[in-house]
Every structure is written in C-alpha cells, then in structure tokens.
Design an enzyme around this catalytic site. Structure first.
Site, PDB file in Angstrom:
ATOM      1  N   ASN A  84      19.496  51.160   4.340  1.00 54.60           N
ATOM      2  CA  ASN A  84      18.192  50.588   4.702  1.00 54.60           C
ATOM      3  C   ASN A  84      17.356  51.584   5.497  1.00 54.60           C
ATOM      4  OD1 ASN A  84      18.572  48.185   3.416  1.00 54.60           O
ATOM      5  ND2 ASN A  84      19.372  47.122   5.209  1.00 54.60           N
ATOM      6  N   HIS A 116      28.927  45.686   5.426  1.00 53.65           N
ATOM      7  CA  HIS A 116      27.597  45.397   4.873  1.00 53.65           C
ATOM      8  C   HIS A 116      27.612  45.532   3.353  1.00 53.65           C
ATOM      9  CE1 HIS A 116      23.074  46.448   4.609  1.00 53.65           C
ATOM     10  NE2 HIS A 116      23.245  45.144   4.573  1.00 53.65           N
ATOM     11  N   VAL A 175      25.727  34.553   8.124  1.00 51.06           N
ATOM     12  CA  VAL A 175      24.726  33.535   8.481  1.00 51.06           C
ATOM     13  C   VAL A 175      23.384  34.254   8.673  1.00 51.06           C
ATOM     14  CG1 VAL A 175      26.493  32.072   9.559  1.00 51.06           C
ATOM     15  CG2 VAL A 175      25.137  33.616  10.991  1.00 51.06           C
ATOM     16  N   MET A 192      24.303  35.660   0.248  1.00 51.90           N
ATOM     17  CA  MET A 192      25.321  36.721   0.319  1.00 51.90           C
ATOM     18  C   MET A 192      26.730  36.157   0.422  1.00 51.90           C
ATOM     19  SD  MET A 192      23.791  39.523  -0.038  1.00 51.90           S
ATOM     20  CE  MET A 192      24.998  40.766   0.390  1.00 51.90           C
ATOM     21  N   LYS A 195      24.479  34.579  15.519  1.00 56.12           N
ATOM     22  CA  LYS A 195      25.678  35.323  15.132  1.00 56.12           C
ATOM     23  C   LYS A 195      26.636  35.448  16.331  1.00 56.12           C
ATOM     24  CE  LYS A 195      23.582  38.051  11.373  1.00 56.12           C
ATOM     25  NZ  LYS A 195      24.256  37.808  10.107  1.00 56.12           N
ATOM     26  N   ASP A 227      30.350  26.454   5.881  1.00 60.97           N
ATOM     27  CA  ASP A 227      28.905  26.339   6.132  1.00 60.97           C
ATOM     28  C   ASP A 227      28.659  25.101   6.987  1.00 60.97           C
ATOM     29  OD1 ASP A 227      25.954  26.490   5.798  1.00 60.97           O
ATOM     30  OD2 ASP A 227      26.465  27.943   4.239  1.00 60.97           O
ATOM     31  N   GLU A 253      28.912  49.296   3.292  1.00 61.42           N
ATOM     32  CA  GLU A 253      28.842  50.140   4.490  1.00 61.42           C
ATOM     33  C   GLU A 253      29.830  49.559   5.506  1.00 61.42           C
ATOM     34  OE1 GLU A 253      24.217  51.711   4.407  1.00 61.42           O
ATOM     35  OE2 GLU A 253      24.645  49.878   5.511  1.00 61.42           O
ATOM     36  N   GLU A 281      19.983  36.183   9.860  1.00 58.17           N
ATOM     37  CA  GLU A 281      19.885  37.393  10.688  1.00 58.17           C
ATOM     38  C   GLU A 281      19.293  37.108  12.076  1.00 58.17           C
ATOM     39  OE1 GLU A 281      21.346  40.000   9.786  1.00 58.17           O
ATOM     40  OE2 GLU A 281      20.269  41.828  10.222  1.00 58.17           O
ATOM     41  N   SER A 324      22.359  43.038   8.265  1.00 57.55           N
ATOM     42  CA  SER A 324      21.634  44.174   7.686  1.00 57.55           C
ATOM     43  C   SER A 324      21.114  45.100   8.774  1.00 57.55           C
ATOM     44  CB  SER A 324      20.412  43.694   6.902  1.00 57.55           C
ATOM     45  OG  SER A 324      20.790  42.768   5.934  1.00 57.55           O
TER      46      SER A 324
END
Ligand SMILES: NC(=O)c1ccc[n+]([C@@H]2O[C@H](COP(=O)([O-])OP(=O)(O)OC[C@H]3O[C@@H](n4cnc5c(N)ncnc54)[C@H](O)[C@@H]3O)[C@@H](O)[C@H]2O)c1
Length: 408
Positions: free
Chosen positions: A190, A140, A90, A14, A97, A33, A152, A92, A119
């Site tokens: 989702n 999102h 990064v 992503m 996070k 990264d 979103e 989930e 997500s």
C-alpha cells in the site's frame, strides 16, 4: 509450532475468504462474527468460492462438502480454547481491534498467536494491549484473498522471531507467498502503491487526459488494470484510511490530490456506491457531467505540467520502493516478489527493481530529478538511489544495481 486449529474474527469481505483459504489447506477454522446473519454471510461467501471450483470441474461436490465441514461459524468465544492461531479481520478501527485483541488474550491458550489483517494500523499498538505482544503479528492478505498469493508478514516492535517463523510457515501451508515486511506506515504494497495512484489523480486533475486514457495507457504499460479502475474497486473510503496514515507518517510527498476529497464529498466511493472515477450500474458508460465539472474546476488551479506519462506514475512507485529498502522494511527481492504477487506487475520484467536495473539507475535518477524540477518534492529521489549511482552500482549493464548480474 504445529497449528491444529485456526479462527478468523470478522467474517466480512476479507475474513470469509481467509477462512475459505484456511479450510482449503485442510485445517479446521472458526468464523466468529457479531451475530448469526453475519456468520451466515461468511459461510455463504466461502461456499460460493468452493461452488465455483465445483462448477469448473476443479473439485467434486463431496470434496466441497468435506472442505466446508472444516469451517464452523460462531458468535462467541466458547470454541476458542484450543485455537492455535487467530486472524482478526474486523473493520479498520484501532479501538475496536484493541478491544478484540484484549478479549482474545483472555480466552486463547497462552501459546496461541494473534494476527491482524489490518491494512494500515500499528501491529505494535495492537500487541501492546495484550499480555503476549511477542505473539502478535500482522498477516496482511490481499483482496480477493482466495486468489491473491501475497501475504505481508509484519512483526511489531515486540514480536518474536519465533512468531515470524511460525506465521511464515503457516502462510506457506496455505499455498501463499509470505513476505516479511518490517513495520512501517502502509507496510510495503500500500505504501508504494499510493504514490502511483495519487500521481494518476494529479494527471487527471490537469484536465488534459481522461481517466479512461490513463487507465488504458497503464494497462498497455503492463499493469493488470488501470489506476482508476483499481481505486474504484478498492473503494475511496478504504483508500482514504491508508492515505491519511501515509500522510501522517511520511509528510508532504504523500499529500493526496484534491480530486479524492471532491469525489468522496459527493458520495462517489467507487463501484460500491455506483460512481467513482467511472459510473456503474444503470449509469455505466453514460456521459458524466458531474466528473467533467470537477475536473474543469480543478484544472483551473493545476500547476504547470508536461501532462500525463506512464513514467510519471511508475517512477514514484519505484522511488518509494527504494526508500523501503533504505529503511530496511524488506529486501529488494521481496519488493519485486510483492509487486508481482500483490499488484500484478508483469512477471516477465522481474518486478519494479529489476525493471529499474534494466533501465539503468542513472536514467531513473535523472528522470526523478527532472520530474522534481517540474512537480516538486514528491519526486525527490531517495538517497539510496543516489548512493548506488555514485558508487557505480548502476544496474544490469554494470553487473550490479539492486541485484547482481553476470557480465560478459
Ligand atoms: N477489503 C479489502 O480489500 C481489504 C484488503 C486487505 C485488508 N483489509 C483489512 O481487513 C479488515 C477487514 O476488512 P473487510 O473489508 O473484510 O471489512 P468488512 O466490513 O467487510 O468485514 C468486517 C466484519 O467484521 C465484523 N465485526 C465487526 N465487529 C466485530 C466484533 N466485535 N467481533 C467479530 N466480528 C466483528 C463485521 O460484522 C463484518 O462482518 C480491515 O482491517 C481492513 O483494513 C481489507
């Protein structure tokens, strides 16, 4: 707030695409990264997206180089001192996070906004570890982020309206369609998608209709791809995270069909593992005795059913969308925009709530009640639907349902 410089933390699937979308809008962006090889991967993904535009004659080589010069790959926070907005992408995991949000809170200017592309995790929980929860928000994107228009925009409990406005304008500057979604488990797309995918899995378990037949029927019904093709592409592991969070929040109506776990336990995670509901790579198109056996086992235990129908998949999606309106997660217009821009629902039907208005809300209610009689509470109609019907807000023919219509 004017945004002069952005950053993406995590240049994977992503993050790399998000950085490309930002650079395409003309804004400088950092990709951070953990090591140079990961950074190089992110830069390569962005370059490949541009290269495809060059190959199609949509941009020149020079224009591509000029856009690529806006993206800088880094492995530390040295260049974050003048960044106005960061999008974290990064893996989930809440703890990871939160650690990154704490680090960013230390290195960024006080005015900077911190976004997460999560997500399913709580934006409020991410904001809570910073000294600026009013400047923490969900942003999102949908995969592939360089194509999908929907974003979103998810305020947490402490997010300020100013931050919502800033990220809405920022999303528009990327030529995307931002939709405000008040925080809830699964957010909007989702959350409404999972009951649809899950019902497809229940139908498959019954053993009377194959995955290919169900996929074909849903494409005929107007969806851009069938539910099993979609899940195989998303990856079972990604879907499982979302399903667990939905089940935890909303209870039994989100109870996943058994086939998910059975296939996951066999290492069938979708396209990426070479097998999911279908086979890929060398085995693509071959007989699949393993899947047949799983379905044969599960069909023994399957409850009474009238078999697959497109309504059986679409109505839980409509019902969950109505629950979102009821809970003030978003507006009816935003639901319809989201299913068109995020799920590829046919635009000519105007979105699922326009579709429900067209069918007539008493018909939608009657069908949900009928399905509840057969399959139980996962079809239980939302109270708002019942209220609308009782009040005569019955849809297009009556001039009002989820939307208002001119009557003759
Ligand atoms: N893949 C999807 O379809 C999709 C869609 C929407 C949202 N998301 C969300 O986007 C986020 C990222 O998902 P993804 O699929 O891109 O994951 P990914 O695994 O492809 O990429 C994650 C990247 O983060 C990097 N990373 C890990 N730890 C880091 C650290 N401490 N600092 C900097 N970088 C670090 C990894 O090296 C990797 O490059 C997740 O929250 C996911 O839920 C994914």
């Amino acid at each position: 707030m004017y945004i002069y410089k952005a950053a993406v933390v995590g240049g994977g699937t992503m993050g790399a695409e998000i950085a490309q979308a930002i650079s395409f809008s003309g804004l400088p962006v950092l990709i951070k990264d953990i090591d140079q090889s990961k950074v190089d991967f992110g830069l390569k993904v962005a370059r490949n997206i541009y290269q495809r535009r060059v190959d199609k004659g949509k941009m020149t080589q020079d224009e591509m180089e000029s856009k690529m010069s806006l993206i800088t790959g880094v492995t530390d926070y040295e260049m974050f001192k003048d960044v106005d907005v960061v999008i974290e992408a990064v893996p989930e995991q809440l703890e990871l996070k939160q650690r990154i949000f704490k680090e960013l809170d230390e290195v960024l200017p006080e005015t900077a906004i911190l976004c997460s592309n999560t997500s399913s995790l709580s934006i409020s929980a991410l904001g809570s570890v910073t000294k600026r929860p009013h400047k923490v928000i969900g942003m999102h994107f949908f995969y592939p982020a360089h194509v999908m228009k929907l974003i979103e925009v998810i305020p947490g409990l402490d997010t300020s309206e100013e931050t919502v406005g800033d990220i809405t304008s920022f999303s528009e500057s990327l030529r995307k369609l931002p939709v405000r979604v008040n925080e809830c488990a699964g957010f909007l797309v989702n959350r409404i998608l999972m009951p649809y995918l899950n019902e497809a899995a229940f139908c498959l378990e019954e053993g009377t209709t194959s995955a290919a037949e169900i996929d074909h029927a849903m494409v005929e019904a107007g969806m851009p791809m069938g539910p099993f093709t979609l899940v195989d592409n998303l990856g079972f592991d990604v879907c499982r995270e979302v399903v667990n969070i939905l089940l935890d929040s909303y209870g039994p109506r989100m109870q996943p069909a058994s086939i998910w776990k059975r296939l996951t336990d066999m290492g069938r995670l979708g396209v990426k593992s070479g097998a999911g509901f279908y086979l890929y790579g060398d085995r693509a198109g071959q007989e699949d005795p393993e899947l047949k056996q799983v379905i044969a086992d599960l069909s023994q235990e399957a409850p009474k059913s009238e078999g697959f129908s497109a309504n059986r998949l679409m109505y839980p999606l409509i019902n969950e969308a109505i629950r979102c309106i009821e809970e003030n997660v978003c507006t009816a217009a935003d639901v319809d925009l989201s299913v068109i821009a995020g799920l590829g629902f046919p635009q000519d039907r105007g979105g699922i709530l326009h579709y429900a208005d067209e069918v007539g809300l008493p018909n939608v209610l009657a069908e949900l009640e009928r399905l509840t009689g057969i399959y139980g509470e996962r079809f239980w109609p939302s109270p708002l639907l019942k209220r609308k019907v009782a009040a005569g807000h019955t849809g297009k023919e009556a001039g009002k349902g989820f939307f208002e219509y001119a009557t003759a």
